[in-house]
Design a protein around this motif. Sequence first.
Motif, PDB file in Angstrom:
ATOM      1  N   GLU A 291      -9.236   2.073  -7.158  1.00  0.00           N
ATOM      2  CA  GLU A 291      -8.517   1.119  -6.305  1.00  0.00           C
ATOM      3  C   GLU A 291      -9.542   0.514  -5.352  1.00  0.00           C
ATOM      4  O   GLU A 291     -10.042   1.175  -4.444  1.00  0.00           O
ATOM      5  CB  GLU A 291      -7.402   1.853  -5.543  1.00  0.00           C
ATOM      6  CG  GLU A 291      -6.677   1.042  -4.503  1.00  0.00           C
ATOM      7  CD  GLU A 291      -6.001  -0.208  -5.047  1.00  0.00           C
ATOM      8  OE1 GLU A 291      -5.316  -0.107  -6.089  1.00  0.00           O
ATOM      9  OE2 GLU A 291      -6.186  -1.286  -4.431  1.00  0.00           O
TER      10      GLU A 291
ATOM     11  N   SER B 296      -9.351  -1.615  -2.964  1.00  0.00           N
ATOM     12  CA  SER B 296      -9.049  -1.721  -1.539  1.00  0.00           C
ATOM     13  C   SER B 296      -9.242  -0.379  -0.829  1.00  0.00           C
ATOM     14  O   SER B 296      -9.270  -0.318   0.396  1.00  0.00           O
ATOM     15  CB  SER B 296      -7.626  -2.237  -1.331  1.00  0.00           C
ATOM     16  OG  SER B 296      -6.705  -1.355  -1.919  1.00  0.00           O
ATOM     17  N   ALA B 297      -9.374   0.697  -1.597  1.00  0.00           N
ATOM     18  CA  ALA B 297      -9.606   2.001  -0.981  1.00  0.00           C
ATOM     19  C   ALA B 297     -11.086   2.398  -1.082  1.00  0.00           C
ATOM     20  O   ALA B 297     -11.480   3.471  -0.635  1.00  0.00           O
ATOM     21  CB  ALA B 297      -8.755   3.064  -1.678  1.00  0.00           C
TER      22      ALA B 297
ATOM     23  N   TYR C 150      -8.940   4.998 -12.862  1.00  0.00           N
ATOM     24  CA  TYR C 150      -8.666   3.766 -12.121  1.00  0.00           C
ATOM     25  C   TYR C 150      -9.297   3.843 -10.744  1.00  0.00           C
ATOM     26  O   TYR C 150      -9.171   4.857 -10.046  1.00  0.00           O
ATOM     27  CB  TYR C 150      -7.156   3.578 -12.000  1.00  0.00           C
ATOM     28  CG  TYR C 150      -6.765   2.410 -11.124  1.00  0.00           C
ATOM     29  CD1 TYR C 150      -7.010   1.103 -11.542  1.00  0.00           C
ATOM     30  CD2 TYR C 150      -6.167   2.611  -9.891  1.00  0.00           C
ATOM     31  CE1 TYR C 150      -6.667   0.032 -10.752  1.00  0.00           C
ATOM     32  CE2 TYR C 150      -5.814   1.541  -9.085  1.00  0.00           C
ATOM     33  CZ  TYR C 150      -6.062   0.242  -9.518  1.00  0.00           C
ATOM     34  OH  TYR C 150      -5.726  -0.814  -8.732  1.00  0.00           O
TER      35      TYR C 150
ATOM     36  N   SER D 138       0.849  -1.189   0.000  1.00  0.00           N
ATOM     37  CA  SER D 138       0.000   0.000   0.000  1.00  0.00           C
ATOM     38  C   SER D 138       0.891   1.248   0.000  1.00  0.00           C
ATOM     39  O   SER D 138       1.888   1.276   0.715  1.00  0.00           O
ATOM     40  CB  SER D 138      -0.879  -0.017   1.253  1.00  0.00           C
ATOM     41  OG  SER D 138      -1.576   1.199   1.360  1.00  0.00           O
ATOM     42  N   PRO D 139       0.617   2.296  -0.768  1.00  0.00           N
ATOM     43  CA  PRO D 139      -0.576   2.480  -1.618  1.00  0.00           C
ATOM     44  C   PRO D 139      -0.453   1.955  -3.045  1.00  0.00           C
ATOM     45  O   PRO D 139      -1.098   2.493  -3.934  1.00  0.00           O
ATOM     46  CB  PRO D 139      -0.743   3.996  -1.605  1.00  0.00           C
ATOM     47  CG  PRO D 139       0.646   4.540  -1.467  1.00  0.00           C
ATOM     48  CD  PRO D 139       1.427   3.522  -0.684  1.00  0.00           C
ATOM     49  N   PHE D 140       0.317   0.886  -3.265  1.00  0.00           N
ATOM     50  CA  PHE D 140       0.352   0.175  -4.562  1.00  0.00           C
ATOM     51  C   PHE D 140       0.751   1.071  -5.734  1.00  0.00           C
ATOM     52  O   PHE D 140      -0.060   1.343  -6.625  1.00  0.00           O
ATOM     53  CB  PHE D 140      -1.005  -0.490  -4.857  1.00  0.00           C
ATOM     54  CG  PHE D 140      -1.584  -1.205  -3.686  1.00  0.00           C
ATOM     55  CD1 PHE D 140      -0.929  -2.302  -3.146  1.00  0.00           C
ATOM     56  CD2 PHE D 140      -2.778  -0.799  -3.098  1.00  0.00           C
ATOM     57  CE1 PHE D 140      -1.451  -2.971  -2.052  1.00  0.00           C
ATOM     58  CE2 PHE D 140      -3.312  -1.460  -2.005  1.00  0.00           C
ATOM     59  CZ  PHE D 140      -2.637  -2.555  -1.477  1.00  0.00           C
ATOM     60  N   ILE D 141       2.006   1.516  -5.734  1.00  0.00           N
ATOM     61  CA  ILE D 141       2.467   2.463  -6.755  1.00  0.00           C
ATOM     62  C   ILE D 141       3.460   1.778  -7.700  1.00  0.00           C
ATOM     63  O   ILE D 141       4.398   1.120  -7.262  1.00  0.00           O
ATOM     64  CB  ILE D 141       3.162   3.672  -6.091  1.00  0.00           C
ATOM     65  CG1 ILE D 141       2.269   4.286  -5.013  1.00  0.00           C
ATOM     66  CG2 ILE D 141       3.544   4.721  -7.126  1.00  0.00           C
ATOM     67  CD1 ILE D 141       0.934   4.782  -5.519  1.00  0.00           C
ATOM     68  N   THR D 142       3.255   1.950  -8.995  1.00  0.00           N
ATOM     69  CA  THR D 142       4.230   1.484  -9.982  1.00  0.00           C
ATOM     70  C   THR D 142       5.373   2.490 -10.067  1.00  0.00           C
ATOM     71  O   THR D 142       5.173   3.668  -9.790  1.00  0.00           O
ATOM     72  CB  THR D 142       3.608   1.387 -11.389  1.00  0.00           C
ATOM     73  OG1 THR D 142       2.874   2.584 -11.627  1.00  0.00           O
ATOM     74  CG2 THR D 142       2.685   0.203 -11.506  1.00  0.00           C
ATOM     75  N   ALA D 143       6.555   2.018 -10.446  1.00  0.00           N
ATOM     76  CA  ALA D 143       7.645   2.956 -10.722  1.00  0.00           C
ATOM     77  C   ALA D 143       7.334   3.717 -12.003  1.00  0.00           C
ATOM     78  O   ALA D 143       7.583   4.906 -12.113  1.00  0.00           O
ATOM     79  CB  ALA D 143       8.975   2.223 -10.849  1.00  0.00           C
ATOM     80  N   VAL D 144       6.776   3.012 -12.983  1.00  0.00           N
ATOM     81  CA  VAL D 144       6.502   3.666 -14.265  1.00  0.00           C
ATOM     82  C   VAL D 144       5.344   2.948 -14.960  1.00  0.00           C
ATOM     83  O   VAL D 144       5.341   1.724 -15.064  1.00  0.00           O
ATOM     84  CB  VAL D 144       7.771   3.697 -15.152  1.00  0.00           C
ATOM     85  CG1 VAL D 144       8.363   2.309 -15.341  1.00  0.00           C
ATOM     86  CG2 VAL D 144       7.502   4.342 -16.498  1.00  0.00           C
ATOM     87  N   ASN D 145       4.361   3.721 -15.387  1.00  0.00           N
ATOM     88  CA  ASN D 145       3.275   3.132 -16.172  1.00  0.00           C
ATOM     89  C   ASN D 145       3.580   3.167 -17.662  1.00  0.00           C
ATOM     90  O   ASN D 145       3.141   2.311 -18.402  1.00  0.00           O
ATOM     91  CB  ASN D 145       1.962   3.905 -15.932  1.00  0.00           C
ATOM     92  CG  ASN D 145       1.382   3.596 -14.573  1.00  0.00           C
ATOM     93  OD1 ASN D 145       1.653   2.540 -13.988  1.00  0.00           O
ATOM     94  ND2 ASN D 145       0.587   4.518 -14.056  1.00  0.00           N
ATOM     95  N   HIS D 146       4.315   4.178 -18.054  1.00  0.00           N
ATOM     96  CA  HIS D 146       4.609   4.335 -19.478  1.00  0.00           C
ATOM     97  C   HIS D 146       6.110   4.444 -19.688  1.00  0.00           C
ATOM     98  O   HIS D 146       6.659   5.540 -19.688  1.00  0.00           O
ATOM     99  CB  HIS D 146       3.902   5.581 -20.014  1.00  0.00           C
ATOM    100  CG  HIS D 146       3.953   5.662 -21.505  1.00  0.00           C
ATOM    101  ND1 HIS D 146       3.308   6.607 -22.237  1.00  0.00           N
ATOM    102  CD2 HIS D 146       4.594   4.884 -22.400  1.00  0.00           C
ATOM    103  CE1 HIS D 146       3.556   6.427 -23.516  1.00  0.00           C
ATOM    104  NE2 HIS D 146       4.344   5.387 -23.643  1.00  0.00           N
TER     105      HIS D 146
END
Lengths: 643, 643
Positions: free
Chosen positions: B608, B610-611, B606, B322-330
Amino acid sequence: MADHTISFAIAETGATATAAVPTGSLLVEALQKAGVEVTQPCGGQGRCGRCIVQVTDGSVRRRSSLRLSQEDIAQGYALACQSVVEGDLQVVIPLQEKIARRLTTDRIAAEVRVPEGYEFAWSQTIRRYSLSLSPPSMDDQTDDWSRLQTALRTQANIGRVNCSIALLRRIGSVLRESDWNVTAILDAAASEAGGPARLIDLRPGLGSEQDPLWSAAVDIGTTTVTVWLVDLISGQVKAQVAEYNGQIARGEDVVSRIIYASKNGGADEMQGLVVNTINALIELACRRVKARPEQVVKAAVVGNSTMTHLLLKIPAASIRLSPFITAVNHPPLMTAGEIGLNLCPDATVDCLPGVASYVGADITAGVLSSGVSTTEEVTLFLDVGTNGEMVLGNRDWMVTCACSAGPAFEGAGVVDGMRATEGAIEEVWVNNESYEPTYRVIGGGKPRGICGSGLISLLAEMFLTGVLDKAGNVNVDLKTRRVREGDHGGEYVVAWGAETEHGRDIVITHVDIDNLLRAKAAIYAGFTILANQVGVPLESVAKMLIGGSFGKYINVEKAVQIGLLPDMPWERFEFLGNTAIRGAYYALLSQQSRERVADIARRMTYIELSADNTFYEAFMSAMFLPHTDMSRFPAVEAALRKT
Amino acid sequence: MADHTISFAIAETGATATAAVPTGSLLVEALQKAGVEVTQPCGGQGRCGRCIVQVTDGSVRRRSSLRLSQEDIAQGYALACQSVVEGDLQVVIPLQEKIARRLTTDRIAAEVRVPEGYEFAWSQTIRRYSLSLSPPSMDDQTDDWSRLQTALRTQANIGRVNCSIALLRRIGSVLRESDWNVTAILDAAASEAGGPARLIDLRPGLGSEQDPLWSAAVDIGTTTVTVWLVDLISGQVKAQVAEYNGQIARGEDVVSRIIYASKNGGADEMQGLVVNTINALIELACRRVKARPEQVVKAAVVGNSTMTHLLLKIPAASIRLSPFITAVNHPPLMTAGEIGLNLCPDATVDCLPGVASYVGADITAGVLSSGVSTTEEVTLFLDVGTNGEMVLGNRDWMVTCACSAGPAFEGAGVVDGMRATEGAIEEVWVNNESYEPTYRVIGGGKPRGICGSGLISLLAEMFLTGVLDKAGNVNVDLKTRRVREGDHGGEYVVAWGAETEHGRDIVITHVDIDNLLRAKAAIYAGFTILANQVGVPLESVAKMLIGGSFGKYINVEKAVQIGLLPDMPWERFEFLGNTAIRGAYYALLSQQSRERVADIARRMTYIELSADNTFYEAFMSAMFLPHTDMSRFPAVEAALRKT
């Protein structure tokens, strides 16, 4: 044979080591056996002096004491690669830094003035921003990279930015470690052409605007590599270091290096050697200013075209073979990681553009820093190293050529020639009645040989006193023991064995003189061709600028007397030292200067001398002292009349 | 213990090998001892079937015969990782290609239509030009790279072009070998934004305009990697191949792979495994069309966000926490060489953009290819794999979420669950008076377990016939031997041991049913949340599109009856197969489609789960068969009344 015990004490670390080796071993073998690393850029030939050690107990047999003074020898200093073990020894490995200082040209770090009007924010393509990001949450799950891009857009007005995969891998941890307060370093060069800016580094914390931001100017000479460490914020040069190019061990001139690089694995090795040299210099320079190499975010690199090709591991074979074509004169921008430089991996590496196979970026950079391309007056610029490159022109036009002068003025191809280091005769005077010489030796001790400036003054003196005729023949009929018939024709004794360090006579032979004449004739013929090409008489040149360390020590009067330099009033001559690194420094600092270098490279007209059918005649005419056409050398004619 | 001699014959090469091993050894150990390499993507757990061999003389004790049919066993086929040596053996290693075909989904290579209006010159950013250069001479000493740039400018109208150092190293020899007639491949994507075009490859010779120009669409699934090899000239898909993702051996789901990758060296290993899988697939696909991997000049890659991070070796740990963050989406555009793909080293690799940690590029690509983003009608798109991702929207708006449905519908977490391969019960009918089941087995032999579609139909039948109540409890009071008390509560016997391949009963237990209910409830709750979010009643959805191989085999009626899919007229459902690879293919072909994917990623909102504080309630309401609110399932209510 009995083994001898060699004990080593390493000054750098305080560590000790021992090895047992048989009689006749080299000290360098004992070092290897003891696991002590010593650098040998010259390949163990006693030339570079980097393997110097101090024998504090016992003694060694010296194969060669090149590079060592009497005083050194008295204190027990010896070259490990040239010392034969004949008994037990106590040996100290001196501080590396101390060795470097003995050898390199950075003893006198010239004061370099920051170019007028330099301002980081305006002159540089590198940008630095302190950014405070809002941390992610369940309500704001933006990815790290987009979050950073948003901060750059809103806090630094950077619209589009690109980033390497390697840096992307680090972004998440830097952001989190620093609690979302970071400093971003970018290169905005491409963004001015409509492309995205490029993220070079992301560092934790906000920092101060005054913190230095490191960059490097690099000059890759065939013989010496020079690095200036520059703070981009102030524009100041904070450290200057130099070291022999590690490639020397694989060939002294560019042609032999190209041949070596063309062999299997040779290109990798050549690249590795010069990259190691640069990395070691950057490391040393950074240590002096308490920085780390990975903090260096930009480098501007110059060198002759062969050096650039070997650095980038681009095949250089076509440089050597007619019609002498480079693979690339203007390499694209690249990153330090791509070529193995230990800077910040995404540091911008900018190899400045050259003109042709034998007129490289060192010359375009030299033209920039010497001001040839901006002056109104017609100027002649000469850079003498292993080759002689020259440029004639002004702000409106420039022509350039390269002469394969060979390394005679660096002391190679001359029996008693040597580099301008301790023990070299650097100036000679010949009595015009007794023909007895007087000389000055670098360091003040006994002479070991003659360096370039010594050879020039010797030739001039011999010619003016009649020891040599116009064609360079020694007049062996003179009533003096100084002239005699040697194995290769007439020769002149500069120092008797009793006065020299090695006990042998120091002489200049017919063959030596011929080599020197060829070198000076090639350079002077180059001047002639350039002047003819544009229809400007040489004597009307308003300024003669001389770059390279060669120029620093020569006596202009003597150089004119032998016909190496054109006969002009002395005030027109100016010696500029290393113009190449200075040009790299200017281009490193300012985008405008950088563009001017590219413009210089485009504007220079290259003349390939081997394709010019007037060159041979010009060369043959210059094979005399000072020249067949004495009307070109009125001051020399006057001097001859006086003696 | 006595050693046994195992002789191997390798069909691929015709080679033989022998090893001596003691009784009790695994056949895979004998193979290793003999120096024969066998791939084991599942880590030697008998699941993947890649280590299949044929025992032609002697016999082995089988620990498990998962993945093998009766017929296979009769012919001596055995899994090396599950076979215990008890005597001398003769073993044949079958052709690898044959094994691959047994296992992968490329048995039925779907006909793929080239998108209407595709034209290489207009749709593509890749350009190909045949260039004739004038050779250099003493009068024209232009460097190779400038000469090529001039040809591109004058013959192809390419103003500015960039080139990697690696490619620069090859240019000189390609030009000379081909007598200055070459074919240049460029990527012009950046040049439309004002930047330079990028040289991808320089090939000797002029070639023909009809020659294929190879590219690849790549879908990295958590379980299966799919590659389509595409000729950019015609736009046609020329080969389709698929294979298990090599990472399976290091974890079945994304979370366990993230954990593995966070360990020391784990990220390198994970990248290596998937890169090897892709390289092997490219190699296989190229072999089919007689091309070489280094001829592939572009790739478009999709996958869920974890798969993309692991491919690029970008730390993925924050995806899981949590809070479930990507390093990079694009990710930025990169080259094949940067990530180790064995294509043309400077091939453009385009990782399509995702939306969030659990809605990746496979979903944005799926939205593109399924047409959700361009239709007027409100559409629900579902992609079920190990997770269930869904999108609700139309051309004006889109909302998306991901449910951690878990792998129950892939047969995991269910005692007798298995993948949809030979021996799997794929459909079940339960008699509503006798409660006796009838079933259909993939391949027609004896059953070994139940696959996803079988589980859905089994649940639905049990519910409709009253074997299960609304809450999913087995009614153990029914007068049939089929229901009984097991170790974990009530269970139902689908097949008696006498009928099954392994001789054990095939059952569905209370725990299995609970897992399946959780999975279907998570998915249905996702639908509910999306619909609530935008205020659109689920029943008003005009179309329900289902992507992924899961959808291909399930019976919609049964899926609605258990409340996995919403109760809608059947004609609104459409099964699309692998929408992710199809989207990658579209983006690979056309710059316009590529931009549309980026636009889709930007436009999707998007959620989430779980939130979302309404999710838990929606999930609990869906933990019944079909749902607590029967008014949502009128057709199911009607069916219940009938039985």
